[in-house]
Design a protein around this motif. Sequence first.
Motif, PDB file in Angstrom:
ATOM      1  N   ASN A  20       0.829  -1.210   0.000  1.00  0.00           N
ATOM      2  CA  ASN A  20       0.000   0.000   0.000  1.00  0.00           C
ATOM      3  C   ASN A  20       0.859   1.253   0.000  1.00  0.00           C
ATOM      4  OD1 ASN A  20      -2.498  -1.229  -0.116  1.00  0.00           O
ATOM      5  ND2 ASN A  20      -2.625  -1.483   2.087  1.00  0.00           N
ATOM      6  N   GLU A  21       1.949   1.252   0.784  1.00  0.00           N
ATOM      7  CA  GLU A  21       2.861   2.393   0.804  1.00  0.00           C
ATOM      8  C   GLU A  21       3.514   2.583  -0.565  1.00  0.00           C
ATOM      9  OE1 GLU A  21       5.655   1.990   4.026  1.00  0.00           O
ATOM     10  OE2 GLU A  21       4.053   1.839   5.509  1.00  0.00           O
ATOM     11  N   LEU A  26       4.113   5.482  -5.746  1.00  0.00           N
ATOM     12  CA  LEU A  26       4.028   5.470  -7.205  1.00  0.00           C
ATOM     13  C   LEU A  26       2.987   6.463  -7.712  1.00  0.00           C
ATOM     14  CD1 LEU A  26       4.257   1.636  -7.947  1.00  0.00           C
ATOM     15  CD2 LEU A  26       5.984   3.377  -8.419  1.00  0.00           C
ATOM     16  N   LYS A  27       1.874   6.575  -6.987  1.00  0.00           N
ATOM     17  CA  LYS A  27       0.803   7.475  -7.404  1.00  0.00           C
ATOM     18  C   LYS A  27       1.196   8.933  -7.189  1.00  0.00           C
ATOM     19  CE  LYS A  27      -4.068   8.485  -6.682  1.00  0.00           C
ATOM     20  NZ  LYS A  27      -5.284   8.134  -5.959  1.00  0.00           N
ATOM     21  N   GLU A  28       1.681   9.251  -5.980  1.00  0.00           N
ATOM     22  CA  GLU A  28       1.964  10.639  -5.630  1.00  0.00           C
ATOM     23  C   GLU A  28       3.212  11.201  -6.313  1.00  0.00           C
ATOM     24  OE1 GLU A  28       2.043  10.692  -1.354  1.00  0.00           O
ATOM     25  OE2 GLU A  28      -0.050  10.055  -1.215  1.00  0.00           O
ATOM     26  N   ALA A  35      -3.240   0.203  -8.910  1.00  0.00           N
ATOM     27  CA  ALA A  35      -4.518  -0.506  -8.780  1.00  0.00           C
ATOM     28  C   ALA A  35      -5.319  -0.404 -10.075  1.00  0.00           C
ATOM     29  CB  ALA A  35      -5.321   0.044  -7.611  1.00  0.00           C
ATOM     30  N   ALA A  36      -5.354   0.781 -10.659  1.00  0.00           N
ATOM     31  CA  ALA A  36      -6.084   0.970 -11.907  1.00  0.00           C
ATOM     32  C   ALA A  36      -5.457   0.136 -13.023  1.00  0.00           C
ATOM     33  CB  ALA A  36      -6.107   2.445 -12.290  1.00  0.00           C
TER      34      ALA A  36
END
Length: 125
Positions: A20-21, A26-28, A35-36
């Motif tokens: 999750n971290e 990766l997203k930020e 996930a997408a």
Amino acid sequence: MADLKDFAEQLVNLTVKEVNELADILKEEYGIEPAAAAVAVAGPAGGAGGDAAEEKTEFDVILKAAGASKLAVVKLVKELTGAGLKDAKELVDSAPAPIKEGVSKDEAEGLKASLEEAGAEVELK
């Protein structure tokens, strides 16, 4: 080549919390939403053939009961879902309730194991 094998070994041995971290980083920092991407890749594979349609590829993680250590479960639900403390508490209080929906089998089993370790009663659908 050995460096890539070491890296792959590190990825395989990540805990649910670390995954999750990593997804958040990766997203930020890089604008990548793992996930997408996983859902986009898993989606077409699920409906590709007759045999694949019978095998379930997406699971819902349902919290059936918080168990004896409710506070630990609330904290873990907050961490796993990214919800605020109040939202996580409401989710735990409203059990049975879905924690995450439409996740892969591996992720669902990891979430279930983490929640059960915290003392919760969990079901996969």
